[in-house]
Design an enzyme around this catalytic site. Structure first.
Site, PDB file in Angstrom:
ATOM      1  CD1 TRP A   1      12.838 -23.922  -0.055  1.00  0.00           C
ATOM      2  CD2 TRP A   1      13.937 -25.829  -0.447  1.00  0.00           C
ATOM      3  NE1 TRP A   1      12.153 -24.921   0.582  1.00  0.00           N
ATOM      4  CE2 TRP A   1      12.805 -26.106   0.369  1.00  0.00           C
ATOM      5  CE3 TRP A   1      14.774 -26.872  -0.811  1.00  0.00           C
ATOM      6  CZ2 TRP A   1      12.494 -27.397   0.806  1.00  0.00           C
ATOM      7  CZ3 TRP A   1      14.455 -28.154  -0.373  1.00  0.00           C
ATOM      8  CH2 TRP A   1      13.334 -28.402   0.423  1.00  0.00           C
ATOM      9  CG  ASP A   2       9.373 -22.046  -2.163  1.00  0.00           C
ATOM     10  OD1 ASP A   2      10.311 -21.627  -1.445  1.00  0.00           O
ATOM     11  OD2 ASP A   2       8.261 -22.326  -1.700  1.00  0.00           O
TER      12      ASP A   2
ATOM     13  CD  GLU B   1      11.434 -23.060   7.278  1.00  0.00           C
ATOM     14  OE1 GLU B   1      10.318 -22.720   7.711  1.00  0.00           O
ATOM     15  OE2 GLU B   1      12.071 -22.412   6.428  1.00  0.00           O
TER      16      GLU B   1
ATOM     17  CE  LYS C   1       6.923 -24.925   8.029  1.00  0.00           C
ATOM     18  NZ  LYS C   1       7.653 -23.657   7.862  1.00  0.00           N
ATOM     19  CD  GLN C   2       9.732 -27.766   4.914  1.00  0.00           C
ATOM     20  OE1 GLN C   2       9.650 -26.882   5.756  1.00  0.00           O
ATOM     21  NE2 GLN C   2       9.816 -27.534   3.620  1.00  0.00           N
TER      22      GLN C   2
HETATM   23  C1  BGC Z   1       8.785 -23.852   4.178  1.00  0.00           C
HETATM   24  C2  BGC Z   1       9.955 -23.528   3.279  1.00  0.00           C
HETATM   25  C3  BGC Z   1       9.456 -22.808   2.051  1.00  0.00           C
HETATM   26  C4  BGC Z   1       8.616 -21.602   2.454  1.00  0.00           C
HETATM   27  C5  BGC Z   1       8.026 -20.894   1.267  1.00  0.00           C
HETATM   28  C6  BGC Z   1       8.004 -22.602   4.491  1.00  0.00           C
HETATM   29  O1  BGC Z   1       6.878 -22.929   5.237  1.00  0.00           O
HETATM   30  O2  BGC Z   1       9.239 -24.418   5.380  1.00  0.00           O
HETATM   31  O3  BGC Z   1      10.605 -24.711   2.894  1.00  0.00           O
HETATM   32  O4  BGC Z   1      10.522 -22.390   1.260  1.00  0.00           O
HETATM   33  O5  BGC Z   1       7.575 -22.008   3.278  1.00  0.00           O
HETATM   34  O6  BGC Z   1       7.226 -21.732   0.518  1.00  0.00           O
END
Ligand code: BGC
Length: 809
Positions: free
Chosen positions: A362-363, A501, A622-623
Site C-alpha cells: 500500500w506504499d 502489523e 509497529k506503525q
Molecule cells: C509495513 C507495511 C509496508 C511495508 C513495505 C512493512 O514493514 O508494515 O505497512 O507496506 O513494510 O514498506
C-alpha cells in the site's frame, strides 16, 4: 555546504561492512531497469551474508514464481528477478592472478553518487602484493534518455609498473535471487540461460528466460579498449565459464600509461512495446549506439530536464538538502518517464533489492501524492497497473464470498495475493504464520489515490475509462465486508488487520484477524461517501454503462449511504479512538525494560516472538494506525465523516490520539515516523522535526540495522518529499479546483522552493520565514487559481505573473 556537495553522496574509504548498504544507495536505474551499485570487478558468490558484493539487476514489473520447501511445507513465492550481471568488468595480471579489491592495499578511495547527473563514479589507487601501484577510475550510468541502454567506463593507469594485463569484460548469467538472507531457504533460481555468444567484432550477448512466467530478456554488450588513443582490437578471445561469457582482451601497458575501457549494454524484454526479435534488436541497439560519451551526454540532459521540474531547494540546519535530493533521485529512478507505457507500479523497496520479493503493497499511498505534483501521467499509468489486475481482484473477492474487487496486500505480476503464508523471524530462527494479508485497507489506499489523482489533475477521461470502475468495484468490495450488528445498531468489519502489523489476531485466539479496526471502518465510511459523490457527478452515459457492467442498483447505492452513516467506531474513553475493538483490554508493555534490555526495539514483534511471547497481547504498535486518519483527511473531512456517522468530533480529539499512540508506537516500519511527524507538524513541532529527521536518515543510515541493504524504503523516501511538498507548503486542492497554499515552515527550515505541476500548469513556489512568493511559470492555460489560506483569498495568475505575500501578517 558547497553547492556540489548538496548533489552527491560520497564515500572516502572502502568498507566491506558497509558495502551492501552502499550498493542499495548507489543503485542506478531509469524506471525500466536498475542495477545495484556493486563494483563491476567484485568477486561474486551470491552469498549475501558472507560476501560484501551483491550485484543485482532488476527489470521493472517482471516477476517469476517458484516453489520452495520450508518448515516442512511447500510454499510458492513470486519474486522480482535478478537478471544477468552486465557490469562484469575486471582484469588479470600476466601471472593469471585476478584483481580483487579485497586483496590489495587501498591507498586512496573515493566514490561519488552524482545525483544531478545520475552517475556513479568510483576512483581509487591501490598497491598489490608485488608492489605494483595502479589507479582505477570508473564511471557508470543507466540511461534516463534511452531506457534500454547503460554504460560503464574505466580509466586504468599503471603508476609504477609495466606489463601485460588481460581485460575481462562480459555478462555473468550465473545469478540467483539471494539478496535477502531471510529468504535463503526460498528457491532463488528464476532463470534459464537460453543462449549466449559473440557477435560482430566486439559484441557479446545473453538470452535468458524466467522459468515460470516465461519472460525473455536479451542483453548485449560492446567493449572497446583504447591505449594511448589506439584501439586494441587484436587477440580478443571469447571465454565461457558456465553462464559467464566474456571477452579476454590482452594489453601491454607501460608505466605511466592509461588504458580506457568502454562498455555499452542494451537490454530488451519480451514485454517491451516495439520489439521484433529480441537478439537482433538488442545487438542492433548496441551497434547503432553512439559513443559512451554521447550516451552520457544525453543521459545527463534527460536528468537535467527531470530535475528542472522536480528539484526541491531547502535551506535547513541539518544537511537535509542532499538527503531530500537523494530521495527524489531514487523515486525518479523507479517512477520516471520511462515507466509511462510499462505495466508497473511502485515496489515497496524500489528496484534496489529483493526485500518483499519486489512486491508492492500500500506504499503508493505515500508515493503517488508526490508524483501527482511532479508528473501526474506517471501516477495515471501506475493506477492502471491496478486496473489491469481487476480480473484477479474480482476473482479474489468472489472466492472469499465478497463482492466487487478485492486487491491483494502484496501484488506482483498478475495481482494474485503474494503475501507470505509464513515468514522467518531471524531473531528466533522460527518460521511463523503470517496473517498480514488480511490488510484489506490496501483497497482504501487505492480508492484514496484515485480520488487524489483526480482532484489534482481533473483527468475526466481517466475517470471515465478506468478510475470510476475501480472506485465502484472497490466500494462494492468494502461494502460487502461490512455486517450489521443488532446490538450496536451499527455496521462492523470483522477479521481484518489494520496498518499496524503487530496485531494480527486476539491473544490466545486461533482465528486470524481483528474486529473493527477503526482506521479501516472510518475510511470505509469515507470511501462510501466519495463513491456516491462520484456516482452523482459522472456523466449519465458513463454511469449507465457502469451500473450495468457492475450490476449496481439503487439498493446498492442506498446501502453505501447507510454505511457512510452507520459504520461503527470503537472508542477507549474520552475521545481516544480504539485501534480495534478489544485493544483497550490488552496489557501495557514495560517499554523501559525492553529498551534497557534490547536497545533498539523497533522490531518488538521479533523480540517478543523470540521470547515465546507475541505483540498481540500488548498495547504496542509497529506503525501509525489510528493516526493514519489525521494524515490522510483534513479536519473538515473528519468533522464531516464523524457528523454523518453521528459521533462527536472536536479538533482536540486529534491531539489526544496523537499523544496516546505516540507513546505506544515502536516505529518498526519506516512509514510510521512520517505519519507521526506529519500529524504533529503544526502542533508538536519539536517532536515532528525529530521524527522527520529520523525518516530522512532511515535509508542513508540504515536505521533498521540491515534492511536498506535489501533495497531502499521507497514509501519513506517519498514520504519525506511529500512532507516538504505538501505539509510545509500546506498545498491542497479544494472542491472547486483551487490550489490552496498554507505555508508553515519548521523552525529548522529557513527557505524552500519547488515547482508544483497543477492541472497542466507549472507553479513556482518559494517560502521563507514570512514570505510566500508564487510565479506562474508556464502551462496549457493562461491562468491558474491559487488560494492563500492565511488571507482567505483566491488569486488568478497569468503565465509569467508573480505575487508575493507576507503570510505571517
Ligand atoms: C509495513 C507495511 C509496508 C511495508 C513495505 C512493512 O514493514 O508494515 O505497512 O507496506 O513494510 O514498506
Amino acid at each position: 555546504m558547497p553547492e556540489n556537495q548538496d548533489w552527491q553522496i560520497a564515500y572516502d574509504h572502502y568498507d566491506p561492512k558497509q558495502q551492501h548498504l552502499r550498493e542499495s544507495l548507489c543503485t542506478l536505474g531509469n524506471g525500466y531497469f536498475a542495477s545495484r551499485g556493486a563494483f563491476e570487478f567484485a568477486e561474486v558468490s551470491y552469498d549475501f551474508k558472507n560476501n560484501p558484493h551483491y550485484p543485482g539487476t532488476y527489470l521493472a514489473g517482471i516477476f517469476n514464481k517458484l516453489k520452495s520447501t520450508v518448515a516442512d511445507r511447500e510454499i510458492e513465492n513470486e519474486s522480482i528477478v535478478n537478471w544477468p550481471n552486465w557490469l562484469y568488468l575486471t582484469f588479470e595480471y600476466a601471472d593469471g592472478s585476478l584483481f580483487s579489491l579485497d586483496e590489495v592495499e587501498i591507498l586512496t578511495f573515493h566514490q561519488q553518487l552524482n545525483l544531478r547527473e545520475g552517475q556513479l563514479k568510483t576512483d581509487f589507487t591501490f598497491r598489490d602484493d608485488q608492489g605494483r601501484e595502479s589507479k582505477l577510475a570508473s564511471v557508470r550510468a543507466v540511461s534516463m534518455a534511452d531506457r534500454h541502454l547503460a554504460v560503464l567506463e574505466w580509466e586504468l593507469k599503471a603508476i609504477n609498473w609495466s606489463g601485460e594485463i588481460t581485460i575481462l569484460s562480459g555478462i555473468d548469467g550465473n545469478v540467483k535471487n539471494k539478496g535477502v538472507p531471510r529468504y535463503d531457504d526460498l528457491n532463488g533460481d528464476h532463470l534459464e540461460i537460453i543462449e549466449q555468444g559473440a557477435y560482430d567484432e566486439e559484441g557479446l550477448y545473453m538470452h535468458s528466460c524466467t522459468s515460470y512466467s516465461e519472460v525473455n530478456v536479451v542483453q548485449a554488450i560492446r567493449t572497446e579498449v583504447v591505449l594511448e588513443n589506439e584501439s586494441i582490437s587484436f587477440d580478443r578471445q571469447v571465454k565461457e565459464k558456465d553462464h559467464l561469457i566474456m571477452y579476454r582482451i590482452p594489453v601491454n601497458i607501460k608505466r605511466g600509461q592509461t588504458l580506457k575501457v568502454s562498455k555499452v549494454m542494451a537490454i530488451f524484454t519480451s514485454k517491451d512495446a516495439g520489439v521484433g526479435n529480441l537478439i537482433v534488436d538488442a545487438q542492433r541497439k548496441v551497434s547503432d549506439s553512439p559513443s559512451v560519451k554521447d550516451i552520457q551526454t544525453s543521459h545527463c540532459i534527460a536528468w537535467k530536464a527531470l530535475w528542472n521540474r522536480s528539484d526541491i531547494k531547502v535551506k535547513a540546519s541539518n544537511g537535509m538538502q542532499v538527503l531530500l535530493r537523494l530521495h527524489i533521485f531514487h523515486l525518479l529512478q523507479v517512477a520516471s518517464p520511462n515507466t509511462l507505457d510499462l505495466d508497473v507500479s511502485v515496489p515497496s523497496r524500489g528496484l534496489h533489492g529483493e526485500a518483499y520479493r519486489g512486491n508492492l503493497m500500500w506504499d503508493e499511498l505515500y508515493i503517488f501524492p508526490v508524483i501527482n505534483y511532479m508528473k501526474p501521467s506517471i501516477t495515471q499509468n501506475m493506477l492502471k497497473y491496478r486496473f489491469y489486475r481487476m480480473g484477479e481482484a474480482r476473482r479474489a473477492a468472489r472466492s472469499h464470498h465478497y463482492k466487487g474487487a478485492m486487491f491483494p496486500w502484496q501484488s506482483g505480476s498478475n495481482g494474485q495475493e503474494n503475501a507470505q503464508e509464513i515468514h522467518l523471524n531471524p531473531e528466533s530462527g522460527r518460521w511463523i504464520p503470517d496473517d498480514t494479508h488480511l490488510q484489506r485497507h490496501v483497497n482504501v489506499a487505492i480508492a484514496f489515490n484515485i480520488r487524489s489523482y483526480f482532484k489534482i489533475t481533473n483527468d475526466q477521461i481517466f475517470m471515465e475509462d478506468y478510475g470510476a470502475e475501480m472506485m465502484f468495484s472497490i466500494t462494492q468490495f468494502l461494502a460487502s465486508l461490512a455486517t450489521y450488528n443488532d446490538e450496536k445498531k451499527r455496521y462492523e468489519i470483522k477479521h481484518v488487520v489494520g496498518p499496524d502489523e503487530y496485531h494480527t489476531s486476539y491473544p490466545d485466539s486461533d482465528e486470524p484477524g481483528l474486529n473493527n479496526n477503526a482506521y479501516t471502518n472510518i475510511m470505509v465510511a469515507w470511501v462510501m461517501k466519495q463513491a456516491l459523490k462520484m456516482h452523482d457527478t459522472l456523466p449519465r452515459f458513463i454511469i449507465e454503462n457502469l451500473d450495468k457492467k457492475l450490476s449496481l442498483t439503487s439498493d446498492n447505492l442506498a446501502y453505501w449511504k447507510e454505511l457512510s452513516e452507520k459504520m461503527y467506531i470503537p472508542f477507549i474513553e474520552d475521545g481516544i479512538i480504539e485501534q480495534f475493538e478489544g485493544y483497550s483490554e490488552l496489557k501495557e508493555l514495560d517499554w523501559e525494560a525492553y529498551r534497557n534490555k534490547y536497545g533498539n526495539i523497533q522490531r518488538l514483534d521479533r523480540i517478543l516472538e523470540s521470547e515465546g511471547d507475541t505483540p498481540n497481547r500488548y498495547k504496542v504498535s509497529k506503525q501509525a494506525d489510528v493516526l493514519m486518519l489525521f494524515y490522510l483527511l483534513t479536519v473538515d473531512e473528519l468533522q464531516d465523516i464523524f457528523n454523518t456517522l453521528g459521533y462527536s468530533f472536536t479538533p482536540d480529539l486529534i491531539i489526544k490520539n496523537i499523544v496516546y499512540y505516540e507513546e505506544r508506537t515502536s516505529h518498526g516500519s519506516t512509514l510510521s515516523r512520517l505519519v507521526h511527524s506529519w500529524v504533529m507538524a503544526r502542533a508538536h513541532r519539536k517532536l515532528s522535526w525529530k521524527l522527520f529527521e529520523e525518516a530522512l536518515k532511515s535509508d542513508v543510515e540504515d536505521i533498521q540495522g540491515g534492511t536498506t541493504t535489501e533495497g531502499i524504503h521507497l514509501g519513506a523516501m517519498a514520504g519525506t518529499i511529500d512532507m516538504v511538498q505538501r505539509a510545509y507548503t500546506g498545498a491542497y486542492v479544494d472542491e472547486n479546483g483551487v490550489l490552496w497554499l498554507d505555508p508553515s515552515l519548521p523552525h529548522e527550515i529557513n527557505f524552500l522552493s519547488l515547482t508544483l505541476r497543477y492541472r497542466g500548469q507549472c507553479l513556482y513556489v518559494q517560502i521563507t520565514k514570512s514570505e510566500l512568493y508564487l510565479r506562474h511559470e508556464e502551462g496549457w492555460k493562461d491562468h491558474i487559481c491559487i488560494g492563500l489560506k492565511q488571507k482567505d483569498k483566491v488569486h488568478s495568475l497569468s503565465i509569467g505573473e508573480s505575487v508575493n505575500f507576507d503570510y505571517k501578517n
